[in-house]
Structure formats: C-alpha cells, structure tokens
Design an enzyme around this catalytic site. Structure first.
Site, mmCIF file in Angstrom:
data_model
loop_
_atom_site.group_PDB
_atom_site.id
_atom_site.type_symbol
_atom_site.label_atom_id
_atom_site.label_comp_id
_atom_site.label_asym_id
_atom_site.label_seq_id
_atom_site.Cartn_x
_atom_site.Cartn_y
_atom_site.Cartn_z
ATOM 1 N N ALA A 1 0.736 -1.173 -0.110
ATOM 2 C CA ALA A 1 -0.004 0.035 0.158
ATOM 3 C C ALA A 1 0.800 1.214 -0.076
ATOM 4 C CB ALA A 1 -0.815 0.164 1.114
ATOM 5 N N PHE B 1 18.283 18.726 -6.789
ATOM 6 C CA PHE B 1 18.291 17.468 -6.499
ATOM 7 C C PHE B 1 19.547 16.704 -6.952
ATOM 8 C CE2 PHE B 1 16.319 14.446 -3.427
ATOM 9 C CZ PHE B 1 15.667 15.507 -2.801
ATOM 10 N N GLN C 1 21.171 1.181 -3.507
ATOM 11 C CA GLN C 1 22.004 2.651 -3.121
ATOM 12 C C GLN C 1 22.330 2.955 -1.651
ATOM 13 O OE1 GLN C 1 19.200 6.155 -3.986
ATOM 14 N NE2 GLN C 1 20.836 6.485 -5.304
ATOM 15 N N HIS D 1 22.521 5.887 0.796
ATOM 16 C CA HIS D 1 22.269 7.278 0.997
ATOM 17 C C HIS D 1 23.347 7.812 1.781
ATOM 18 C CE1 HIS D 1 20.443 11.231 1.322
ATOM 19 N NE2 HIS D 1 19.395 10.687 0.569
ATOM 20 N N LEU E 1 16.928 8.415 7.379
ATOM 21 C CA LEU E 1 17.263 9.337 6.478
ATOM 22 C C LEU E 1 17.047 10.933 6.628
ATOM 23 C CD1 LEU E 1 17.309 9.913 3.094
ATOM 24 C CD2 LEU E 1 15.018 9.781 3.317
ATOM 25 N N GLU F 1 17.911 14.512 0.888
ATOM 26 C CA GLU F 1 18.747 15.353 0.115
ATOM 27 C C GLU F 1 18.463 16.671 -0.190
ATOM 28 O OE1 GLU F 1 20.047 12.676 -2.979
ATOM 29 O OE2 GLU F 1 20.052 14.410 -4.485
ATOM 30 N N ARG G 1 24.059 10.397 -5.652
ATOM 31 C CA ARG G 1 24.258 9.549 -4.184
ATOM 32 C C ARG G 1 25.374 8.405 -4.237
ATOM 33 N NH1 ARG G 1 17.718 8.836 -3.054
ATOM 34 N NH2 ARG G 1 17.321 10.885 -2.596
ATOM 35 N N HIS H 1 19.700 2.357 1.233
ATOM 36 C CA HIS H 1 18.763 3.085 1.191
ATOM 37 C C HIS H 1 17.749 2.690 0.128
ATOM 38 C CE1 HIS H 1 16.289 6.703 1.141
ATOM 39 N NE2 HIS H 1 16.478 7.035 -0.199
ATOM 40 N N GLU I 1 9.520 0.254 -5.938
ATOM 41 C CA GLU I 1 11.038 -0.268 -5.506
ATOM 42 C C GLU I 1 11.075 -1.804 -5.764
ATOM 43 O OE1 GLU I 1 12.258 1.588 -1.995
ATOM 44 O OE2 GLU I 1 14.036 0.619 -1.861
ATOM 45 N N ARG J 1 19.922 5.210 -8.778
ATOM 46 C CA ARG J 1 18.910 6.019 -8.952
ATOM 47 C C ARG J 1 19.088 7.540 -8.448
ATOM 48 N NH1 ARG J 1 15.197 8.139 -5.596
ATOM 49 N NH2 ARG J 1 15.832 6.777 -3.756
#
Lengths: 124, 235, 576
Positions: free
Chosen positions: C19, C123, C236, C238, C248, C251, C282, C348, C379, C390
């Site tokens: 979900a 970004f 990845q 982060h 997290l 960024e 990243r 991440h 994902e 990514r």
C-alpha cells in the site's frame, strides 16, 4: 442512530454559539455588577436604604433579569453538554434534560419573584 | 554511550491466555541513548518474543508506534528514554480496544476518517496544469497536512473516551484540512457532516490533543476555526 | 489450522500487494474502472514507507527554470551509469508531468512559488531544479492523498495481512495466500491480476534508512515461485543517514544548500565532484564520504562526517526542512540551526528487484517472456529505470507513474480474462511455513537477523571486494542453515509479531544470497556497485542486467543487454 443525531445537529451549532454569546454577556453584566455594587456606592458603609433605592431604580430589575436568564442558560447548557458526553441512552438523556429544565424553570421562577419583590418593597 | 539498567513495566494482554490486562516488569540493560522503540525491540528480541507492538519507519513519519509512556502519548521511535528516567511504564493508547499487548484496534479510528469525505472535491473542470494556490492559501492548511494519523490525539481526548461515536480530533482536523483548502469545493458537504453533536460540537477545547500530537499540530486551534466556519455556514 | 472455508476465501478481480505509492496508485486506477480491487498490506496503508520519502518528486515542469524532458532523460540515464533501459526512461519522463498534475488535482499540498505554481528545488544529479516538493514531507503527503482517493473509490483494504505464497501455474498467476496478522489464520485470494508493490529490500543491512517493514517480501515470493530477480546487486547507499540510526536526512537539505564537511571542516566533495559538489548523485557522494572516513578524515577520526545546515539560517531550516531539524534534535540531540549534524552512508534504495517489461508485466527470462496476470511496480520492481544508481526524487515518480501504468494494464487484462483455477492445495506451502515455525527449533530469528544485517553492512557496503563478498556468501549460507531450526516463542494466533518477523527473516536470507552472488559475478564497478578489485566500469562485458534464479538450491544467472537506443545517450565517462 445516524438520523437522530442529525435532527439535533442544528442545535449543536446554536448551542455552541449561544454558549459563547452568553459568556460574553455574562462578562459584561459582571462588569456592570462590580461597578454598580462596589464602585458607585457613595458611602463607606452599606445602608439598607441605599441598597433599596438602587434596587428600585428603573434599570436594576432589567439588569438582574438579564443576569438571571443568561447565568441560568449558560450554567445549565454547560451541565447539559457535559451530561451529553457521558450519557448515550435516549431515555436517560430525556430524564436528565427534563430535570435540568425543571431546575431551570424553578430557579427562573424564584429569581423573578425575588427581583419583583425587591422592586415593589416599600421603603420603611 | 554507556549501558544503563532500567525497569520497564508493560501492560500485557495476551488474548489467548489473559482474562484482562496486567502489568509485567522487565529489568534490562540498554544504551543510554536508546529510544522507547529500542527498548521494546530489546525486550521482544532478547527477553520475551511474545511481546506485540506496532512499528515501522523508525523516523516518526509512519505513525505506527503511538503508545502511552509514563502517562504521555508518544511515538515510541522518536522518544528517547532519558526523557523519563530509569523507570518506564508503557501501555497501549487509551480509548481503543486492545488486540494484544500494545496493539489496539484502530479500525474505528480509520472508519471515522472515512466519514468526513477525506478527499479533495472539485466541481469545476480541472485545469490543464496545476491549480493556482498562493503560498498564503497553502499556509492555511500546511500544518494540518503534517498529520500522520497515529491516533495519539484521539486517544488523549477526554471527549472521545466516553463516547465512541465522537469523530475525534484527527478526523476533524482532516475535515479542516479540506474545508480550508482553496482548491476544494466540498466544504458544504463536509461542514454538514461535522455539524453534529458527535462532530465538532463534542470538542470542548480541552487542548489534550494538541499536547499529545507528536507533530505539534495546533489541532485545537484548527478545530475552533472549523467550528466558526460551521456557524458561518449554517446560520 | 485449516482454512476456515468461505470466510477466508476471496475472489477479487485485482489484488495489489503493498500500500505504498505504487500499490495505491495502481489500486486507484483499477478501482476507477469499476472492477473489484483489493489492497493487501502488512501495515495500515498510511504507514507504508513511501511516506518516508522527504525531498520531492521529479518532473520537468519548468516552473522555476528552463527544463526539458530530454534533460530529465539524460540526467536519469547518466545517473544510472548507463545501465537504465532507455525505452523505460523515455516512457517515464513522458508520463512524469501528468503524474504530478494528477497528484495536484487530487489535493497534494505542494509547496508553491510566489505566483501560486508548484515550486521546484535542485536535487543530486539533476541538471535543473526539478523536484516538486511539499516542505520535506513529500512522500508523506503523496501517500496520504492517494489513500484518501482510494477510500473515495471504494478500494477494499486488507490491512495487516502478510502474503506467504503466490499461486502460479503454467505461467499464469491465479492469486495468492496471506496470513491475517491481526486475527491469525490463512486467507486465499483468487484474482485475475496480482500486482507486487512490496517495496525495497534495505532491511538486510544493519545501517539502513528503511522501515522495519521493508523486508523485500515480494522479491522473495517471486524467487520462491521459480521466477528470476534482476540486478539485485545494485543497492543505493544514501550519503546522509543520521549517524548510528541510519535514518534518512533528505537530500533536500543539500538541495537547499547544505554542505558536507570532514574533520578539517573541508567541503571534501570538491576533490570528488568539483562541478556538482554536494549535489552529485548519491553513489558518488557516498563513496566520497566513505573514502574520507576510511582515510581517517571522519569527525575525530570516527566513522561519520558532518552535514552542515547552519549557513542556511533558522528560517529556511524551519520552513523548508522542518522534519530534518526535528529528526536531528530528537535522535541525536543536535540542533541543526546551531550545530552540524553527524551523518554516514546508509542502505537506502533497491535498484534491483522483480524484472518486468514496459507494461509492468513480470517477465520470466532474458527473452522477456511475461507471466500472465502478474505485475510489479515501484521499488520492488526492476524495469530497469534506475539502472545502477537512482537519482533522488525519481523514485516517487517511478512508483506513481508505473503504479498508474500497472493499474491500467491490469484493468485491461481483468476485462478480457476469466478467473483462472487455483492450483490444487493452494494453502500447502504457506501452511508449512507457519507449522514449522510453530513447531519450532531452538534458534531465534532475532539473533540470525542481527548477524545477517551486521555482516551485510560490513561486507556489502559502499565498497566491495571479492574476499568480503565470499565471506558474506558463507555467512548467508550458514544462516540459511540455522534458519531451518528457528522456532517462535509466541504460539498465539492474534498479532503474532514473533511469527511475522521470523517469516520476514526467511525472505531476507533468501534474496541476500542473490545480492551477494550477483555482486560477485559482476566484475566491474558501476553506479552503486563499486568493487575495489574492479574499480572501472566495463561496458564491453557488463552493460547488461543480471537475472538470477534459485534452481535446486543454487543461484543461477543469465544476462540481458541494457536497452541503449539513442545515439545522444550512448555510454560515456560519468563525471560530475
């Protein structure tokens, strides 16, 4: 269920608004009360004659009656809103509402009687 | 970072074996910079696997781990133990049915959310690009969109405790969020729904919700604005 | 425990597992068409980890700068270290604008420019300010908005259900079996179309930004069903995970101008990516950070560096990055307004996952043959949009866009197909998993998981080499052995967290082996997969995707060529 609540829904808004309006009125009346009772007395000692004189001026019963009505409404409406939080059965709600109404009417009667009596009392 | 010994009292309820909830004490040793969630994990992973609780993101955004610690509603993941000293008393949120240990039944909570039509209602044709909404218009609802639906507010609300029908602060805040969204055309509908003895009028401005909110949303203030809007709209 | 007959048997057109953004977006699309749509989720929908995304959602709206679809496409391909499939990237950038406008029309409270349009911020790896954002809670508001829309369109929600097996036969997906976490008990869902949108697999690491829920369940289910996984070695890291917690810090902080500094107070990115500095992609920044730490230039020689926001000023921090400010304060007692925040690389994002074609249909081999009725997005999937790395803010866009695409393909498929019969004894494998854990051995899942995570962080991190990875492979195999002896303390049915965690651990152990094998086999460095023993990218041999199956207890691999179709996007040296 849903429908019953809907029927009373308007009064929810009205009751809330009136509670706030009555609070503001009570505040103003209280100010008046303090000013007239405590700051406008001409002598240091409170005298019967003076009190009666004030009680029999034209504005006094109006002020007192306004006080009575607003205080009764505000107080009883407050109690009612608390009761509504805790009582969900329709029967009990009706019973409590009737009781509050009776108490309210009785106090209104007694209060009105007092105001009239004070106004019509003969100065000795 | 050092280890410290703490005493953790947890209100346990195992539906298969317990008649009713009871307290159980755990004496454990944890890092002094642990969070409440770290403590629960430590107990669950190393002392008693039967302990049940909800958690997911660990970063105070998912809203899973709202619970009562030493009488206060907090998110377990973001709350360091040093806020409470060495004795912890952990129990589930009040006002909800306990499913097991710290896990409560939140279905009624989410069901109430559904009742206030929690979605943008647009009558006019949609623009090709975005709606124009100024930063000032956004400001009206900005803070209210922070709500993570953790239920800490509703669980702290004395008006909610005796009355399971009351919509409660979270659902009402969501109503506010849409009624005051400059893009929304569903205000009349929603105001009609919250204009109810079990809607906005059961809020008695107690401020508990605001105090409990882990996102520090000024819920009571927004509910008051919602009340005024209802009055404006219905009189 | 036997299936409690009809009550636990559901027949639903489209069943969506997960979900988060991808799952809900797909559910909304199917539900709008009037088909019965169910979402099965192990947490309440608003608890999904899409809500953890902070910085923004990428789309070349060009609201605050000149921007173009071509630029977005190029940045994404370059960011991916040229492994991304270019047909997928093209579809993605073409749909991205629509996705954002749709969100806005659903009520997402995007931060605004002065003239009332959606604001955009810079970004990492994006050549233009392209991240549409809502403060630093973008994922949160997108997730809640989608949930609200799903309520509006009467999507059925099965909250707190753990999926235990896919019902697959003759390359047709017929449904699935799930455990009702809250009450206990197995449920059979017969469906025409199933979507796996179960998110990433970052929980295999100790230091991770991922939620407890991100145990790659869908990925493991596919592997168990005899289907391949793609590019699992690409994970990845982060660069701005909160020190020790791995949580997290968006960024967006760097997008707004924050610095990363070492012990000497140097903005060390100048030696690694002089042009882009902190806003390099990243993988680049994480490697720079790890190099500084490894060479003793971490703060006081320790394993962290600083994220410095102080020069942004109190107002900008509190209005644009309030969540970051709160997180640092709550978890580390550091006030980002007055002090720099300790950070370290944190596991991440999973670039790899369930292989799928442009229509989000799950594929079963390198030739791209699809399994009927089985879809994947977000994902959990590997289309491959992100290739080897990514770019920030492309993930929310990926989840939403391909969620919608999945939804529309599922709708078509449901309309033209009938319910396929379930295989005989659908409950068998799920029941066996539960029974074994209840019968129980002496091993405890928590200890095994801890060992897996610690070793994955140690051996499968930012820098990899053959020795570490071989060690890791041995660890995984040993832990898989030990897992057979795992039993649970909790023998109850209702909300058995012990049981769920044990089931999740089986998934972690299962796909971790694929990660290690894939990484061992890939003898090059590309994007987030960096091998100290093979530090160069090798396009001649490795411009291809890994496909890995489990066959007879062994991981076997095959490869499919990356889709490179445009002359202007040919692989070239990747500098920032």
């Amino acid at each position: 269920m849903e429908k019953n609540f809907k029927q009373t829904s308007r009064s929810g808004a009205v009751a809330w608004l009136l509670q706030r309006i009555s609070a503001v009125i009570l505040f103003i009346l209280l100010l008046f009360h303090f000013i007239t009772y405590h700051f406008l007395t001409r002598t240091h000692a409170v005298e019967y004659r003076q009190v009666l004189e004030r009680a029999q001026s034209w504005w006094f019963p109006l002020l007192q009656f306004a006080f009575l009505i607003t205080a009764l409404y505000h107080g009883l409406n407050g109690v009612w809103s608390v009761l509504e939080d805790y009582i969900s059965s329709k029967g009990w709600r009706l019973a409590w509402f009737s009781l509050l109404l009776t108490v309210g009417l009785a106090l209104l009667f007694v209060g009105t009687l007092t105001i009239i009596k004070l106004y019509t009392l003969k100065v000795a | 970072m050092a280890k410290i010994d703490i005493h953790v009292n947890i209100l346990r309820y195992q539906p298969d074996s317990d008649e009713k909830p009871h307290w159980q004490e755990f004496a454990i040793s944890v890092d002094d910079d642990s969070t409440i969630l770290d403590v629960l994990n430590e107990i669950h992973w190393r002392h008693d696997g039967t302990l049940a609780y909800r958690r997911s993101c660990r970063s105070s955004i998912c809203g899973s781990c709202a619970m009562k610690v030493n009488g206060r509603n907090v998110l377990a993941c973001e709350t360091p133990i040093h806020r409470f000293g060495r004795k912890l008393k952990i129990e589930p949120l009040s006002g909800f049915q306990i499913i097991k240990d710290l896990v409560v039944d939140l279905d009624p909570f989410f069901e109430k959310l559904r009742r206030i039509k929690p979605y943008l209602i647009v009558d006019n044709p949609l623009p090709d690009k975005e709606f124009v909404q100024t930063p000032e218009q956004l400001e009206q609802i900005g803070e209210s969109t922070l709500c993570i639906l953790c239920a800490a507010c509703s669980a702290a609300c004395p008006s909610s405790w005796p009355n399971s029908e009351y919509l409660g602060p979270a659902a009402l805040l969501k109503a506010y969020r849409f009624v005051f969204d400059s893009r929304d055309d569903g205000a009349d509908d929603r105001l009609e729904i919250v204009n109810d003895k079990n809607g906005v009028w059961r809020c008695h401005t107690i401020f508990n919700c605001m105090e409990a909110c882990p996102k520090k949303i000024k819920i009571t203030e927004y509910l008051s604005r919602l009340k005024l809007k209802v009055v404006e709209n219905s009189l | 425990m036997k299936i409690e007959e009809a009550r636990n048997h559901h027949q639903i057109d489209a069943v969506i597992v997960g979900a988060g953004l991808a799952g809900l977006r797909a559910a909304l699309e199917v539900a709008k068409s009037g088909l019965t749509t169910a979402v099965i989720t192990k947490v309440y929908p608003t608890r999904s980890h899409s809500g953890g995304a902070q910085g923004g959602i990428a789309a070349a709206l060009a609201n605050v700068s000149e921007d173009s679809l071509e630029a977005h496409m190029f940045d994404t391909i370059k960011g991916s270290d040229y492994l991304a499939d270019q047909d997928v990237v093209e579809r993605f950038v073409n749909e991205a604008l629509k996705t954002v406008y749709e969100f806005e029309h659903m009520g997402v409270p995007f931060s605004r420019t002065k003239d009332g349009r959606i604001n955009q911020r810079p970004f990492g790896g994006h050549s233009q300010p392209r991240a549409c954002f809502a403060q630093d809670i973008t994922g949160h508001v997108l997730l809640h908005t989608l949930y609200e829309q799903c309520l509006r369109h009467n999507v059925l929600f099965f909250n707190e259900f753990q999926v235990l097996s896919l019902q697959l036969k003759d390359d047709v997906c017929r449904g699935l079996v799930a455990w009702d976490i809250r009450a206990g008990g197995l449920h059979v869902f017969q469906a025409k179309a199933v979507l796996l949108a179960t998110g990433g697999y970052g929980r295999a690491w100790k230091v991770t930004s991922n939620a407890h829920a991100n145990t790659g369940d869908g990925v493991a289910l596919v592997l168990e069903a005899g289907l391949p996984l793609e590019d699992m070695e690409f994970v990845q890291f982060h660069p701005t995970g909160l020190y020790k917690h791995g949580i997290l810090l968006s960024e967006a902080a760097r997008g707004e101008g924050a610095y990363i500094v070492n012990d000497a107070g140097e903005r060390f990115m100048k030696t690694y990516a002089a042009a882009k500095m902190e806003l390099a992609p990243r993988d680049v920044v994480s490697r720079a950070e790890q190099t500084e730490i490894n060479e003793g230039r971490g703060i006081q020689g320790q394993d962290y560096v600083y994220l410095d926001l102080r020069h942004l000023g109190k107002e900008k921090i509190l209005t644009r990055l309030p969540q970051i400010h709160d997180l640092a304060l709550n978890y580390l007692k550091v006030d980002a307004i007055t002090d720099p925040v300790p950070i370290q690389p944190t596991a991440h994002y999973s670039m790899g996952g369930i292989p799928a074609n442009l229509n989000t249909e799950v594929i079963k081999n390198a030739a791209g043959q699809a399994v009927k009725g089985l879809y994947t997005a977000g994902e959990a999937s590997c289309l491959s949009l992100h290739g080897a790395n990514r770019l920030g803010t492309n993930s929310l866009q990926d989840a939403a866009t391909f969620g919608r695409i999945a939804g529309s393909h599922m709708t078509d498929y449901c309309r033209r197909s009938a319910f396929a019969d379930l295989p005989a004894k659908p409950l068998e494998s799920a029941q066996a998993k539960i029974d074994r854990l209840f019968a129980g051995g002496k091993e405890r899942h928590a200890a095994i998981r801890e060992e897996l995570q610690v070793n994955m962080t140690r051996n499968m991190g930012v820098f990899r080499n053959q020795d570490d990875m071989l060690k890791m492979l041995a660890v995984v195999k040993e832990l898989q052995d030990r897992y057979r002896q795992v039993g649970v303390d909790d023998k109850g049915r209702a909300f058995n967290l012990d049981l769920i965690e044990a089931l999740e651990l089986e998934n972690l152990l299962s796909f971790s082996e694929v990660i290690v094998e894939g990484a061992l086999a890939r003898k090059e460095s590309r994007g987030a997969h960096f091998r100290s023993d093979f530090p160069r990218r090798d396009d001649g041999n490795w411009l291809k995707h890994t496909l890995a199956w489990r066959r007879d207890g062994k991981i076997v691999m095959d490869y499919s060529k990356a889709v490179v179709i445009y002359p202007q996007y040919q692989p070239q040296e990747r500098k920032y």
